[in-house]
Enzyme design. Structure first.
Site, PDB file in Angstrom:
ATOM      1  CG  HIS A 100      -2.067  -1.010   1.572  1.00 36.76           C
ATOM      2  ND1 HIS A 100      -3.595  -0.655   0.532  1.00 36.76           N
ATOM      3  CD2 HIS A 100      -2.130  -2.673   1.676  1.00 36.76           C
ATOM      4  CE1 HIS A 100      -3.436  -2.143   0.900  1.00 36.76           C
ATOM      5  NE2 HIS A 100      -2.982  -3.344   1.623  1.00 36.76           N
ATOM      6  CG  ASN A 173      -8.012  -4.550   0.668  1.00 36.06           C
ATOM      7  OD1 ASN A 173      -6.789  -3.259   1.466  1.00 36.06           O
ATOM      8  ND2 ASN A 173      -7.728  -5.799   0.170  1.00 36.06           N
ATOM      9  CG  HIS A 364      -2.967  -0.731  15.419  1.00 36.40           C
ATOM     10  ND1 HIS A 364      -2.543  -2.493  14.644  1.00 36.40           N
ATOM     11  CD2 HIS A 364      -2.040  -0.792  16.462  1.00 36.40           C
ATOM     12  CE1 HIS A 364      -2.381  -2.981  16.008  1.00 36.40           C
ATOM     13  NE2 HIS A 364      -2.446  -2.672  16.812  1.00 36.40           N
ATOM     14  CE1 TYR A 387      -2.348  -4.342   9.573  1.00 31.84           C
ATOM     15  CE2 TYR A 387      -2.010  -2.396   8.597  1.00 31.84           C
ATOM     16  CZ  TYR A 387      -2.637  -3.820   8.577  1.00 31.84           C
ATOM     17  OH  TYR A 387      -3.461  -4.279   7.509  1.00 31.84           O
TER      18      TYR A 387
END
Ligand code: HDE
Length: 715
Positions: A100, A173, A364, A387
Site C-alpha cells: 500500500h 479494501n 492499525h 501494524y
C-alpha cells in the site's frame, strides 16, 4: 486544521488535546478561515515569519550562495546554513510502506445516522446526528510509492475515525474478501506479487509468473483473484468504489453481549470502473489520475460520500452459515444478511501537506474503541500484531501517535514516557502507577466501567498449527461471484485472466490456474484456455466438492450498481477556432446542471476564438488531453477545425478511443470529417448523439448511463 496543544494534565500525566477548527469544506488551507494554532496560522516553524531562518531560528542573509573563500574559491566547512539545509534534505524520505505504498488521503466527517446502543457501547454509534472527524487513505497494494494509479490491483480503503473514545481505524479494501486465510502466508503473498527480487520488475502488477505460481499452489486465493480480475481492480476513481472491513468483527454492548459485524462503505456516487485498455492509456496520460480526481472533486466542492453499512449476525447464524465467518476469503451475501446503514462519511478537505498527513498517517487494526472488538479470524489476529510493528519501522519511533494526523482528538493520559522525537513535555515527579501521590502528581487510573473490556469469550483448544475444515471450500463463492456478473463483466474477467496468464512465461503456471478455474466455472476455464490457445488440464483436486447451488447476488456486480446520472463525471469537449459558442454554452449549462464537470480540449492550450468572437482558454491541448481522461466526449469543431483535426493522429485517437471504450459521443455535423478520419463515421450508433443547442440537456442525460455497452462485442 487540527489545533494541537500539549500540556501537563491536571492529574500530572501527559495530556494531548486536539480540537477541530472550522474550515470551509473542500478548500485548501490558504483559502479557509484563518485559525490560530500554537505556532501561528500554518504549522510549526516553517511559515511563522517573513524572514528565512535555519531550523534553529538563525535569520539568514543569503539563500542563493554558499560561503566561499573568494569569488571563485572553495566552499568553507563552517557554512552551517548550507550544511543544515542539505543535511535535512538528505533525510527527507522515510521508508515507504511495504504494501500500500502508493496512496492518497483526505480529511472528512463521519455522521452517525443510527442509534446502535443496543448492540454496541461504542460512543460513535450512540447518537444519531453526532459527527466525528475522519481521515481516509486510499491506495494500491503492490506498486511502489511512485507507481501509477491505474494498476490492476486491490485498492486499500483505510479510514481513521477520531472518536471521543480514541481512534478507530477501519483498515479495509475495496474487495470484501482476501487472498489468504492465515496471516503467516502474508509475506509469501506479497513477495510473490511484488517485483521479482533478481530483476526488480515487473512493478505494480500481478501479471507475472511468481504471483500466479503462488496462487496456483494456494487455492484459497482463487476467490479473490476473481474479484481482482474483475473491473473492481481498475476503478474509475476512488470516489466510485466500495470499501469493506473484510473480517468479521464484534460489537459488544454495555451488558457485555457480543454480536458479529461486517463493515461496508457504499459510495453515494455509484460504482464505476474503467476498461483495461483505458487503464493502460490513462497510466501514460496521467499516472496521478485517481489522486487528481479526488483533489479536484473536493476542491470544487463536489464532496464524495459513502454510507457506512453493517451486516450484523449472531452465533446461531454463524453456526448455520455455509462458510466460516472467520474465513476472510468468504463473504456473507447481502441477500442472507441485509446491510443496515449506520452512518455517512463525507470527504470535505484535501490534505495540507501530502507528506505530513498522507505519508505519515499510521493505521492499525488494533485501534478500536470500547464496544468494537475482534473475532478469531486468523488474518485479523495477525494484522493486529503487524501494524504497530510496521509503524515503528516506517516512522522510527513509538511516538508516532503524537503526529498531528495520528493524534487522537480526545484526552490522552498515560505514563508512557520518553522515546525518540518525544514532543510532549510531561511534568512532575511521578511516571508510574500505582502510586501514593495525591493531587496533580497522582496521574490517571484505569476505569473498569468506561475502559475497554475485551469480550469475555471462552477459549478452549489444543495448541497446534492447524486449519479448520470449515475453511476448506475454495471454489463455491468464486463461482457465485462469477455467475452474479453481467455478460459484459464476465467477459472482462475472462480477458483479464487471459491477459495476466499470457504474461506468465511458464506454461505449467498457466495450466495450474486453468485447473483451478475448471472448479470455478467451466465456461470461464474454457474461455481463458481458448484465449491462451492452451488445452484444458484436469481439474485441480478440491478439498471439498465445489457447490453449484449458491444463488447469484446482484450486489456483487458493478454494472448493476451504476450511477443514476452524470453527476461527478467529466465531459471532454473538443473545440477549435470557430466552434459554435451557443452549442458550447448549452453543453456547459447542461453539464453544470447535472453536477458534472466540463473540460475543453483545443489545438493549443492558449485557447481558441469561438464563433461569436469570444476567446476561450482551453483546459488541455489535444496531445495532453486524450479521451481516456473523460467519461464522455463532445466534438464541436468548426468546418476548418474538423479538417485540421482529421489530419492529427492524437485527435483521431481521441475519437477512435472514445468509441472503442463505449463512451457517449456528442458531435455536431461539422465534426463529420473527424469522425470519418477516426474510422467511426460508418459505425454511428445510439451512443453517438447529434448535438445542437437544444439537444445538449438530452445528451448529458444519456451520458448518465456512462457507457454504451451495446458497442461491446458480446462473448
Ligand atoms: Fe495490511 N498492511 N496486512 N491488509 N493493509 C499494511 O501497514 C498486513 C490486510 C491494508 O493506507 C501495512 O502501515 C498483514 C488485509 C491497507 O496506510 C502492514 C496482513 C487488508 C493498508 C500490513 C495484512 C489490509 C495496509 C503496510 C495479513 C484488507 C494501507 C504499511 C495478516 C482488509 C494502510 C502499514 C494505509 C497496510 C500488514 C492483510 C488492508 C505491513 C500482516 C486483509 C488498506 O502492516
Amino acid at each position: 486544521m487540527a489545533k494541537k496543544s500539549t500540556k501537563q494534565g491536571a492529574e500530572g500525566a501527559t495530556k494531548t488535546q486536539a480540537a477541530t477548527a472550522d474550515g470551509a469544506a473542500g478548500q485548501p488551507r490558504e483559502q479557509r478561515t484563518a485559525v490560530t494554532g500554537s505556532g501561528g496560522e500554518l504549522h510549526q516553524s516553517v511559515d511563522d515569519g517573513d524572514v528565512l531562518t535555519t531550523a534553529h531560528g538563525t535569520p539568514l542573509s543569503d539563500n542563493q550562495n554558499s560561503l566561499r573563500a573568494g569569488q571563485r574559491g572553495p566552499t568553507l566547512l563552517e557554512d552551517f546554513a548550507m550544511r543544515e539545509k542539505i543535511f535535512h534534505f538528505d533525510h527527507e524520505r522515510i521508508p515507504e510502506r511495504v504494501v500500500h505504498a502508493r496512496g492518497y488521503g483526505a480529511h472528512g466527517t463521519f455522521e452517525t445516522t443510527a442509534d446502535l446502543s443496543d448492540i454496541t457501547r461504542a460512543a460513535i454509534f450512540a447518537t444519531p446526528g453526532a459527527t466525528t472527524e475522519a481521515f481516509v487513505r486510499f491506495s494500491t497494494v503492490a506498486g511502489a510509492k511512485g507507481s501509477f494509479d491505474l494498476a490492476r490491483d486491490v485498492r486499500g480503503f483505510a479510514v481513521k475515525l477520531y472518536t471521543t473514545e480514541g481512534n478507530w481505524d477501519l483498515v479495509g479494501n475495496n474487495i470484501p474478501v482476501f487472498f489468504i486465510q492465515d496471516a503467516i502466508k502474508f509475506p509469501d503473498l506479497v513477495h510473490a506479487v511484488k517485483e521479482d527480487p533478481d530483476r526488480g520488475f515487473p512493478q505494480a502488477q500481478s501479471a507475472h509468473d511468481t504471483f500466479w505460481d503462488f496462487v496456483s499452489f494456494t487455492p484459497e486465493s482463487i476467490h479473490m483473484t476473481l474479484w481482482q480480475m474483475s473491473d473492481r481492480a481498475i476503478p474509475r476513481s476512488f470516489r466510485f468504489m466500495e470499501g469493506f472491513g473484510v473480517h468479521t468483527f464484534r460489537f459488544v454492548n454495555a451488558d457485555g453481549k457480543s454480536t458479529f459485524v461486517k463493515f461496508h462503505w457504499r459510495p453515494l456516487q455509484g460504482l464505476q470502473s474503467v476498461l483495461w485498455n483505458e487503464a493502460v492509456k490513462i497510466n501514460g496520460a496521467d499516472p496521478d489520475f485517481h489522486r487528481r480526481d479526488l483533489w479536484d472533486a473536493i476542491t470544487a466542492g463536489d464532496l464524495p460520500q459513502w454510507d457506512l453499512a453493517v451486516q450484523v449476525f449472531d452465533e446461531t447464524f454463524a453456526d448455520e452459515f455455509d462458510f466460516d465467518v472467520l474465513d476472510a476469503t468468504k463473504l456473507i451475501p447481502e441477500e442472507l444478511v441485509p446491510l443496515r446503514v449506520v452512518g455517512r462519511l463525507t470527504l470535505d478537505r484535501v490534505v495540507d501537506n501530502d507528506f505530513a498527513e498522507t505519508e505519515q498517517v499510521a493505521f492499525h487494526t488494533g485501534n478500536v474503541p470500547p464496544g468494537i472488538d475482534f473475532s478469531d479470524d486468523p488474518l485479523l489476529q495477525g494484522r493486529n500484531f503487524s501494524y504497530l510493528d510496521t509503524q515503528l519501522s516506517r516512522l522510527g519511533t513509538p511516538n508516532f501517535t503524537q503526529l498531528p494526523v495520528n493524534a487522537p482528538r480526545c484526552p490522552v493520559a498515560h505514563f508512557q514516557r520518553d522515546g525518540q522525537m518525544q514532543t510532549n513535555v510531561p511534568m512532575g515527579q511521578v511516571n508510574y502507577e500505582p502510586n501514593g501521590f495525591a493531587g496533580p502528581q497522582r496521574g490517571p487510573r484505569a476505569d473498569a466501567q468506561a475502559g475497554f473490556r475485551s469480550y469475555a469469550q471462552s477459549l478452549d483448544g489444543e495448541k497446534g498449527r492447524v486449519r479448520s475444515a470449515t475453511f476448506a471450500d475454495h471454489y463455491s463463492q468464486a463461482r457465485q461471484f462469477y455467475v452474479s456478473q453481467t455478460p459484459v463483466e464476465q467477459d472482462h474477467i475472462v480477458k483479464a485472466y487471459t491477459f495476466e496468464l499470457s504474461k506468465c512465461e511458464l506454461p505449467e503456471v498457466r495450466s495450474r490456474i486453468l485447473a483451478h478455474l475448471l472448479n470455478v466455472h467451466e465456461d470461464l476455464a474454457n474461455a481463458v484456455a481458448a484465449g491462451l490457445g492452451m488445452p484444458l488440464p484436469e481439474p485441480a483436486i478440491a478439498a471439498v466438492e465445489p457447490r453449484t447451488d449458491l444463488a447469484p447476488s446482484d450486489a456483487l456486480s458493478i454494472l448493476k450498481k451504476g450511477p443514476k446520472s452524470f453527476a461527478g463525471r467529466k465531459l471532454g469537449v473538443m473545440v477549435t477556432d470557430g466552434t459554435d459558442a451557443a452549442v458550447l454554452q448549452a453543453l456547459r449549462e447542461a453539464v453544470t446542471q447535472a453536477g458534472a464537470v466540463l473540460e475543453t480540449i483545443a489545438p493549443v492550450v492558449g485557447g481558441v476564438v469561438l464563433s461569436d468572437g469570444s476567446t476561450l482558454l482551453a483546459d488541455q491541448m489535444i496531445d495532453g488531453g486524450p479521451s481516456v481522461l473523460y467519461d464522455a466526449v463532445a466534438l464541436l469543431p468548426s468546418t476548418a477545425g474538423a479538417k485540421w483535426l482529421a489530419g492529427r493522429s492524437t485527435a483521431k485517437d481521441f475519437v477512435a478511443d472514445a468509441f472503442a471504450h463505449h463512451k457517449f459521443i456528442g458531435y455536431t455535423t461539422k465534426a463529420q470529417p473527424l469522425l470519418a478520419a477516426a474510422g467511426v463515421a460508418d459505425s454511428i450508433d445510439a451512443g453517438c448523439v447529434k448535438l445542437t443547442k437544444s439537444s445538449a440537456v438530452k445528451f448529458i442525460k444519456t451520458c448518465g448511463a456512462l457507457r454504451h455497452w451495446d458497442r461491446e462485442v458480446q462473448p
